[in-house]
Design a protein around this motif. Structure first.
Motif, short mmCIF file in Angstrom:
data_model
loop_
_atom_site.label_atom_id
_atom_site.label_comp_id
_atom_site.label_asym_id
_atom_site.label_seq_id
_atom_site.Cartn_x
_atom_site.Cartn_y
_atom_site.Cartn_z
N LEU A 10 6.00 3.68 -11.13
CA LEU A 10 4.66 4.17 -11.47
C LEU A 10 4.74 5.11 -12.66
O LEU A 10 5.79 5.68 -12.95
N PRO A 11 3.62 5.31 -13.37
CA PRO A 11 3.62 6.22 -14.53
C PRO A 11 4.01 7.64 -14.12
O PRO A 11 3.78 8.07 -12.98
N THR A 12 4.57 8.37 -15.05
CA THR A 12 5.04 9.73 -14.80
C THR A 12 3.91 10.64 -14.33
O THR A 12 4.12 11.51 -13.49
N ASP A 13 2.70 10.42 -14.82
CA ASP A 13 1.57 11.27 -14.44
C ASP A 13 0.78 10.71 -13.25
O ASP A 13 -0.29 11.23 -12.93
N TYR A 14 1.30 9.69 -12.57
CA TYR A 14 0.59 9.10 -11.44
C TYR A 14 0.52 10.09 -10.28
O TYR A 14 1.52 10.72 -9.93
N ASP A 15 -0.63 10.22 -9.68
CA ASP A 15 -0.83 11.12 -8.55
C ASP A 15 -0.23 10.48 -7.29
O ASP A 15 -0.82 9.57 -6.70
N MET A 16 0.93 10.95 -6.87
CA MET A 16 1.64 10.35 -5.74
C MET A 16 0.93 10.60 -4.41
O MET A 16 1.25 9.96 -3.41
N THR A 17 -0.05 11.48 -4.41
CA THR A 17 -0.86 11.69 -3.21
C THR A 17 -1.60 10.39 -2.85
O THR A 17 -1.81 10.11 -1.68
N ILE A 18 -1.94 9.62 -3.85
CA ILE A 18 -2.60 8.33 -3.62
C ILE A 18 -1.71 7.42 -2.77
O ILE A 18 -2.17 6.78 -1.83
N ILE A 19 -0.42 7.40 -3.09
CA ILE A 19 0.52 6.58 -2.33
C ILE A 19 0.67 7.10 -0.91
O ILE A 19 0.62 6.35 0.07
N ARG A 20 0.83 8.41 -0.78
CA ARG A 20 0.97 9.00 0.55
C ARG A 20 -0.26 8.72 1.42
O ARG A 20 -0.14 8.37 2.60
N ASP A 21 -1.44 8.84 0.84
CA ASP A 21 -2.67 8.56 1.58
C ASP A 21 -2.74 7.09 1.99
O ASP A 21 -3.14 6.77 3.11
N ARG A 22 -2.34 6.20 1.08
CA ARG A 22 -2.36 4.76 1.39
C ARG A 22 -1.42 4.45 2.55
O ARG A 22 -1.77 3.69 3.45
N VAL A 23 -0.24 5.03 2.52
CA VAL A 23 0.72 4.79 3.61
C VAL A 23 0.16 5.31 4.93
O VAL A 23 0.27 4.64 5.96
N MET A 24 -0.45 6.48 4.90
CA MET A 24 -1.04 7.05 6.13
C MET A 24 -2.15 6.16 6.69
O MET A 24 -2.29 6.00 7.90
N LYS A 25 -2.94 5.55 5.79
CA LYS A 25 -4.09 4.75 6.22
C LYS A 25 -3.72 3.31 6.58
O LYS A 25 -4.37 2.70 7.42
N THR A 26 -2.70 2.75 5.91
CA THR A 26 -2.43 1.32 6.10
C THR A 26 -1.03 1.00 6.58
O THR A 26 -0.72 -0.17 6.80
N GLY A 27 -0.19 2.00 6.74
CA GLY A 27 1.20 1.76 7.12
C GLY A 27 1.37 1.00 8.42
O GLY A 27 2.35 0.29 8.62
N TYR A 28 0.42 1.10 9.30
CA TYR A 28 0.50 0.45 10.60
C TYR A 28 0.17 -1.05 10.57
O TYR A 28 0.42 -1.78 11.54
N LEU A 29 -0.36 -1.54 9.47
CA LEU A 29 -0.88 -2.91 9.43
C LEU A 29 0.16 -3.99 9.70
O LEU A 29 -0.18 -5.08 10.14
N MET A 30 1.43 -3.69 9.46
CA MET A 30 2.47 -4.68 9.75
C MET A 30 3.12 -4.46 11.10
O MET A 30 4.02 -5.20 11.48
N ASP A 31 2.67 -3.47 11.84
CA ASP A 31 3.18 -3.26 13.20
C ASP A 31 2.93 -4.53 14.00
O ASP A 31 1.85 -5.12 13.94
N GLY A 32 3.92 -4.96 14.72
CA GLY A 32 3.76 -6.15 15.54
C GLY A 32 4.12 -7.45 14.86
O GLY A 32 4.07 -8.51 15.48
#
Length: 79
Positions: A10-32
Motif C-alpha cells: 500500500l502507499p506510504t501515506d495509506y491510512d492503515m486504520t482502514i485495513i484494521r477496520d476492514r479486518v474487524m468487520k469482515t474477518g469472520y467471513l471465511m470462518d467455517g
C-alpha cells in the motif's frame, strides 16, 4: 497442510486504520470454510519502522484441494 499468503503493498501515506477496520468487520467471513484451519491478517507499517505499508492475509489449509480451488480473486471479493 498448505499455507497461502498474499502481500498487498500500500502507499506510504495509506491510512492503515482502514485495513484494521476492514479486518474487524469482515474477518469472520471465511470462518467455517471447509479445510481452513486458521487465518491471520498481517500488517506492516512504514511509520513503525517497516520498509513499506502492507496488508498480508495468511491462510492455513488442512485440505490442499480446497486451497487450490480458492483463488486470490475469490478472497478479495469476500473482502
Amino acid at each position: 497442510m498448505q499455507a497461502m499468503r498474499y502481500d498487498i503493498t500500500l502507499p506510504t501515506d495509506y491510512d492503515m486504520t482502514i485495513i484494521r477496520d476492514r479486518v474487524m468487520k469482515t474477518g469472520y467471513l471465511m470462518d467455517g470454510f471447509k479445510g481452513l484451519l486458521f487465518k491471520l491478517f498481517l500488517i506492516s507499517e512504514k511509520k513503525n519502522g517497516d520498509y513499506y505499508n502492507s496488508y498480508s492475509p495468511l491462510y492455513i489449509w488442512k485440505i490442499l484441494k480446497v486451497c487450490l480451488n480458492l483463488s486470490l480473486t475469490d478472497i478479495l471479493i469476500i473482502y
